[in-house]
Write a protein that holds these residues in place. Structure first.
Motif, PDB file in Angstrom:
ATOM      1  N   ALA A  54      31.049  60.164  48.810  1.00  0.00           N
ATOM      2  CA  ALA A  54      29.995  60.635  47.912  1.00  0.00           C
ATOM      3  C   ALA A  54      28.967  61.495  48.646  1.00  0.00           C
ATOM      4  N   TRP A  57      30.433  64.893  49.756  1.00  0.00           N
ATOM      5  CA  TRP A  57      30.609  65.796  48.615  1.00  0.00           C
ATOM      6  C   TRP A  57      29.256  66.428  48.244  1.00  0.00           C
ATOM      7  N   LEU A 130      32.384  64.852  41.746  1.00  0.00           N
ATOM      8  CA  LEU A 130      31.796  63.688  42.415  1.00  0.00           C
ATOM      9  C   LEU A 130      32.494  62.388  42.022  1.00  0.00           C
ATOM     10  N   THR A 133      35.887  62.233  43.563  1.00  0.00           N
ATOM     11  CA  THR A 133      35.723  62.025  44.998  1.00  0.00           C
ATOM     12  C   THR A 133      35.485  60.553  45.309  1.00  0.00           C
ATOM     13  N   ILE A 134      34.629  59.916  44.540  1.00  0.00           N
ATOM     14  CA  ILE A 134      34.336  58.499  44.761  1.00  0.00           C
ATOM     15  C   ILE A 134      35.584  57.655  44.529  1.00  0.00           C
TER      16      ILE A 134
END
Length: 191
Positions: A54, A57, A130, A133-134
């Motif tokens: 996180a 990113w 995001l 990505t997490i």
């Protein structure tokens, strides 16, 4: 929602960072002798990877790209990862001294674990948002923890059976890891 599920299945089973991409092998072999230690390392890596994913990113999107500093990506990402690992190390040392001593040198080595950096860089290269990505970081670390726990369970069982002297220790662990990688390749057509 479908893309999140695809990312999770892909990072945990299909493209497992240990068995398919061969990243993070050092702690995989080093910490997998006891299941308790492997589970602790899995939790620590999960925390670091999810938070690092996180933060990196956000750092890439709102600082490095707008300022044209993409060439500093690796250095910036390693700095974030090292800071998180220091936090995790202090927390484990304070909350569970036995786990801290069992992990030994492998806890600070999360900083140089190529899987952690690989996840953050691949998230950027895959152009995930995001949330993706997490979840990618979470899936990758769950896959890493799964691999650690499976190998540690197997290694504990191997201690109870007669293994030829030349195969004891690391050799049988490598053979077992190779067989597990072959088994995980069976998930290739899943996603």
């Amino acid at each position: 929602m479908e893309s999140i599920l695809t990312i999770l299945v892909s990072t945990i089973l299909v493209n497992n960072y240990i068995f398919a991409q061969f990243l993070g092998i050092c702690p995989f072999l080093g910490v997998s002798s006891k299941t308790e230690t492997a589970a602790g390392m899995g939790v620590a890596v999960t925390f670091v990877v999810v938070i690092a994913s996180a933060i990196t990113w956000l750092l890439q999107t709102f600082l490095l790209v707008p300022l044209g500093l993409e060439y500093l990506q690796t250095i910036a990402f390693i700095l974030v990862i090292a800071s998180l690992v220091q936090f995790v190390e202090m927390f484990i040392k304070k909350s569970s001294p036995a786990l801290y001593s069992a992990m030994g040198v492998f806890l600070p080595l999360i900083t140089t674990n190529c899987m952690v950096l690989g996840v953050t860089v691949l998230n950027i290269q895959n152009e995930y948002n995001l949330i993706e990505t997490i979840f990618s970081g979470f899936g990758a670390s769950v896959g890493f923890a799964l691999a650690l726990i499976l190998l540690s369970s197997l290694r504990e069982r191997l201690e109870l059976i007669p293994v030829p002297k030349p195969m004891q220790g690391v050799p049988i662990a490598l053979v077992s890891a190779g067989l597990m990688a072959i088994a995980f390749s069976g998930f290739q057509g899943l996603v």
